[in-house]
Scaffold this motif. Structure first.
Motif, mmCIF file in Angstrom:
data_model
loop_
_atom_site.group_PDB
_atom_site.id
_atom_site.type_symbol
_atom_site.label_atom_id
_atom_site.label_comp_id
_atom_site.label_asym_id
_atom_site.label_seq_id
_atom_site.Cartn_x
_atom_site.Cartn_y
_atom_site.Cartn_z
ATOM 1 N N SER A 1 -12.567 -11.183 2.857
ATOM 2 C CA SER A 1 -11.536 -12.180 3.417
ATOM 3 C C SER A 1 -10.536 -11.143 3.554
ATOM 4 C CB SER A 1 -10.939 -13.837 2.626
ATOM 5 O OG SER A 1 -11.611 -13.814 2.473
ATOM 6 N N SER A 2 -9.757 -10.512 3.229
ATOM 7 C CA SER A 2 -8.484 -9.717 3.680
ATOM 8 C C SER A 2 -8.298 -8.257 2.200
ATOM 9 C CB SER A 2 -6.925 -10.434 3.558
ATOM 10 O OG SER A 2 -6.578 -9.587 3.850
ATOM 11 N N ALA A 3 -8.802 -7.037 2.785
ATOM 12 C CA ALA A 3 -9.068 -6.620 1.949
ATOM 13 C C ALA A 3 -7.945 -5.969 1.331
ATOM 14 C CB ALA A 3 -9.952 -4.678 3.222
ATOM 15 N N TYR B 1 -3.977 0.950 4.513
ATOM 16 C CA TYR B 1 -5.469 0.651 5.178
ATOM 17 C C TYR B 1 -5.212 0.334 6.376
ATOM 18 C CZ TYR B 1 -8.977 -3.657 6.095
ATOM 19 O OH TYR B 1 -9.100 -4.516 6.714
ATOM 20 N N TRP B 2 -5.595 0.666 7.099
ATOM 21 C CA TRP B 2 -6.453 0.628 8.718
ATOM 22 C C TRP B 2 -7.378 0.850 9.503
ATOM 23 C CZ3 TRP B 2 -2.996 -2.848 9.941
ATOM 24 C CH2 TRP B 2 -1.645 -3.219 11.748
ATOM 25 N N SER C 1 -0.847 -12.834 2.457
ATOM 26 C CA SER C 1 -2.212 -12.670 2.571
ATOM 27 C C SER C 1 -3.032 -11.945 1.426
ATOM 28 C CB SER C 1 -2.993 -12.801 3.601
ATOM 29 O OG SER C 1 -2.704 -11.267 3.893
ATOM 30 N N ALA D 1 2.107 -4.095 8.827
ATOM 31 C CA ALA D 1 2.370 -3.930 10.323
ATOM 32 C C ALA D 1 2.909 -4.989 10.786
ATOM 33 C CB ALA D 1 0.673 -4.715 10.549
ATOM 34 N N ASN E 1 -16.312 -6.969 6.877
ATOM 35 C CA ASN E 1 -15.062 -5.939 6.842
ATOM 36 C C ASN E 1 -14.701 -4.697 5.103
ATOM 37 O OD1 ASN E 1 -12.105 -6.463 6.981
ATOM 38 N ND2 ASN E 1 -11.315 -7.978 5.392
ATOM 39 N N THR F 1 -5.316 -7.993 11.118
ATOM 40 C CA THR F 1 -6.512 -8.420 11.353
ATOM 41 C C THR F 1 -6.883 -7.836 13.021
ATOM 42 O OG1 THR F 1 -6.953 -9.602 10.007
ATOM 43 C CG2 THR F 1 -9.088 -9.098 11.284
ATOM 44 N N SER G 1 -7.164 2.966 0.587
ATOM 45 C CA SER G 1 -5.904 3.159 -0.363
ATOM 46 C C SER G 1 -5.719 2.494 -1.097
ATOM 47 C CB SER G 1 -5.542 1.010 0.871
ATOM 48 O OG SER G 1 -6.910 0.122 0.071
ATOM 49 N N ARG H 1 -10.367 -19.074 7.418
ATOM 50 C CA ARG H 1 -10.710 -18.128 6.850
ATOM 51 C C ARG H 1 -10.845 -18.722 5.184
ATOM 52 N NH1 ARG H 1 -6.905 -13.096 8.350
ATOM 53 N NH2 ARG H 1 -8.038 -12.024 7.321
ATOM 54 N N MET I 1 -0.094 5.982 9.951
ATOM 55 C CA MET I 1 -0.856 4.404 10.569
ATOM 56 C C MET I 1 -0.371 3.514 12.213
ATOM 57 S SD MET I 1 -1.032 0.858 8.736
ATOM 58 C CE MET I 1 -0.292 0.375 9.925
ATOM 59 N N ALA J 1 0.921 -1.309 0.014
ATOM 60 C CA ALA J 1 -0.315 0.102 0.098
ATOM 61 C C ALA J 1 0.939 1.215 0.333
ATOM 62 C CB ALA J 1 -0.813 0.045 0.854
HETATM 63 C C1 DP6 Z 1 -1.289 -2.326 7.136
HETATM 64 O O1 DP6 Z 1 -5.661 -6.586 4.160
HETATM 65 O O2 DP6 Z 1 -4.322 -8.230 5.798
HETATM 66 O O3 DP6 Z 1 -0.501 -3.835 5.577
HETATM 67 O O4 DP6 Z 1 -9.561 -6.578 5.980
HETATM 68 O O5 DP6 Z 1 -8.116 -7.602 8.196
HETATM 69 O O6 DP6 Z 1 -7.124 -9.544 5.813
HETATM 70 P P1 DP6 Z 1 -7.788 -7.472 7.094
HETATM 71 O O7 DP6 Z 1 -6.451 -6.965 7.103
HETATM 72 P P2 DP6 Z 1 -4.583 -6.593 5.280
HETATM 73 O O8 DP6 Z 1 -4.883 -5.140 6.476
HETATM 74 C C2 DP6 Z 1 -3.657 -4.595 5.544
HETATM 75 C C3 DP6 Z 1 -3.325 -3.797 6.343
HETATM 76 C C4 DP6 Z 1 -1.497 -2.714 5.749
HETATM 77 C C5 DP6 Z 1 -1.909 -1.783 4.610
HETATM 78 C C6 DP6 Z 1 -2.644 -2.094 3.571
HETATM 79 O O9 DP6 Z 1 -1.549 -3.205 2.853
HETATM 80 O O10 DP6 Z 1 -3.227 -1.432 3.088
#
Ligand code: DP6
Length: 333
Positions: free
Chosen positions: A139-141, A19-20, A108, A288, A28, A197, A34, A73, A247, A15
């Motif tokens: 599942s994972s944004a 996204y956070w 992921s 993260a 979700n 998450t 992002s 998941r 973030m 990113a």
């Molecule tokens: C810090 O997409 O792994 O990488 O939707 O809960 O599965 P969930 O979270 P995820 O979060 C990514 C967070 C990040 C910032 C980003 O990739 O935008």
């Protein structure tokens, strides 16, 4: 017997505007927009076979059976595919990464993107990027963004619109639009302590800075978007660093505070700023976890890589470049 199977390949993404935080945990839905860059050559390949002899879904990751949490998941995603496609039956899922999970890049995003694509096509549905992106997002944004190559946006969704496109990522520019590089500096081995998450859930509930982060994020995404439109690396990079630090500051203020940085993380960030003082246009980001990723031009990538290699605590580096979007083929491997 008809073959209900498909194989998908998806790339990881990083990113530029982060996204956070979630506006809706059950659906979700991200709380902030992002923007990402899909990366080559970091690939997840996933095969899905709906097999009538199975009595439950199975999942193997890099040749080993998945943990209960990983399986859960995947089953949730398969359940959504079954509900939407009205296709019944259990699936055998085999997924592998061509990059080590400890490479410092999330698997992921590419993992859930590839699973959504393979499961959708294996269930007999026509390939549809919007639907697959929306399925992956739940599942994972970040996985919603890996459906597309190059530069991709995941806007804040408006579920009341009732349109699947409102829940999907959208492509901004293809991988050939701008010849940038991401230099990854790996600063620790093993998995991160608190996953995205759980980490964002804790931040939403307890950080006094969460509202400020949500308020600031659209403006940072706007800066990244306009910097991309102008191919202005300074504009993109400056906004990316601010998005990263905002973030992390927000997560650090959670209770208990989430500190993803290690000493080597800060050393690598300082090395990137040092390059900038020497006239090299390089900018850092970190997800993260403790690893640092530097954004720069293709021409500057060798110098950026050498500087990060020489930084105290950096274990190894690799250079990634803009990658392609999801590819799904019906049938087995
Ligand atoms: C810090 O997409 O792994 O990488 O939707 O809960 O599965 P969930 O979270 P995820 O979060 C990514 C967070 C990040 C910032 C980003 O990739 O935008």
């Amino acid at each position: 017997m008809t073959m209900h199977s498909a194989v998908a390949r998806a790339h990881a993404n990083i990113a530029l505007a982060k996204y956070w935080g979630k506006a809706d945990v059950a659906l979700n839905l991200p709380a902030v927009p992002s923007i990402s860059l899909t990366l080559a050559p970091l690939i997840t390949e996933t095969s899905v076979v709906f097999d009538e002899r199975l009595s439950a879904d199975t999942l193997s990751l890099d040749g080993a059976p998945a943990t209960a949490g990983e399986l859960r998941r995947a089953v949730e995603l398969l359940d959504r595919v079954r509900a939407l496609s009205r296709f019944q039956g259990f699936a055998r899922v085999e997924s592998s990464n061509n990059f080590p999970t400890a490479a410092g890049l999330a698997s992921s995003a590419s993992g859930f993107c590839a699973l959504a694509g393979a499961a959708w096509v294996a269930a007999g549905q026509a390939y549809n990027e919007t639907v697959i992106s929306a399925l992956a997002r739940q599942s994972s944004a970040s996985a919603a963004r890996s459906v597309y190559g190059g530069f991709v946006e995941l806007p804040v969704a408006d579920p009341t619109q009732g349109d699947v496109a409102a829940l999907a990522a959208r492509p901004l520019y293809g991988p050939d639009y701008w010849d940038l590089r991401i230099v990854v500096a790996v600063t620790a081995e093993g998995r991160k302590s608190v996953g995205s998450t759980a980490g964002m859930g804790l931040t939403e509930r307890t950080s006094p800075y969460y509202e400020a982060w949500v308020a600031a994020s659209p403006g940072l995404a706007d800066q990244v978007r306009s910097g991309l439109a102008a191919r202005n690396l300074e504009e993109v990079g400056t906004a990316m660093e601010q998005s990263t630090l905002a973030m992390h500051a927000c997560a650090m203020a959670a209770d208990p505070g989430l500190i993803y940085f290690q000493p080597a993380t800060l050393a690598a960030m300082e090395a990137v700023r040092g390059l900038r003082r020497d006239g090299v246009a390089a900018y850092f980001t970190a997800d993260a976890g403790p690893h640092v990723k530097a954004l720069c031009t293709a021409a500057d990538a060798p110098q950026v890589q050498a500087q990060l290699e020489a930084t105290n605590g950096v274990l190894r580096t690799m250079v990634a470049l803009p990658g392609a979007g999801l590819v799904v083929q019906p049938g087995g491997k």
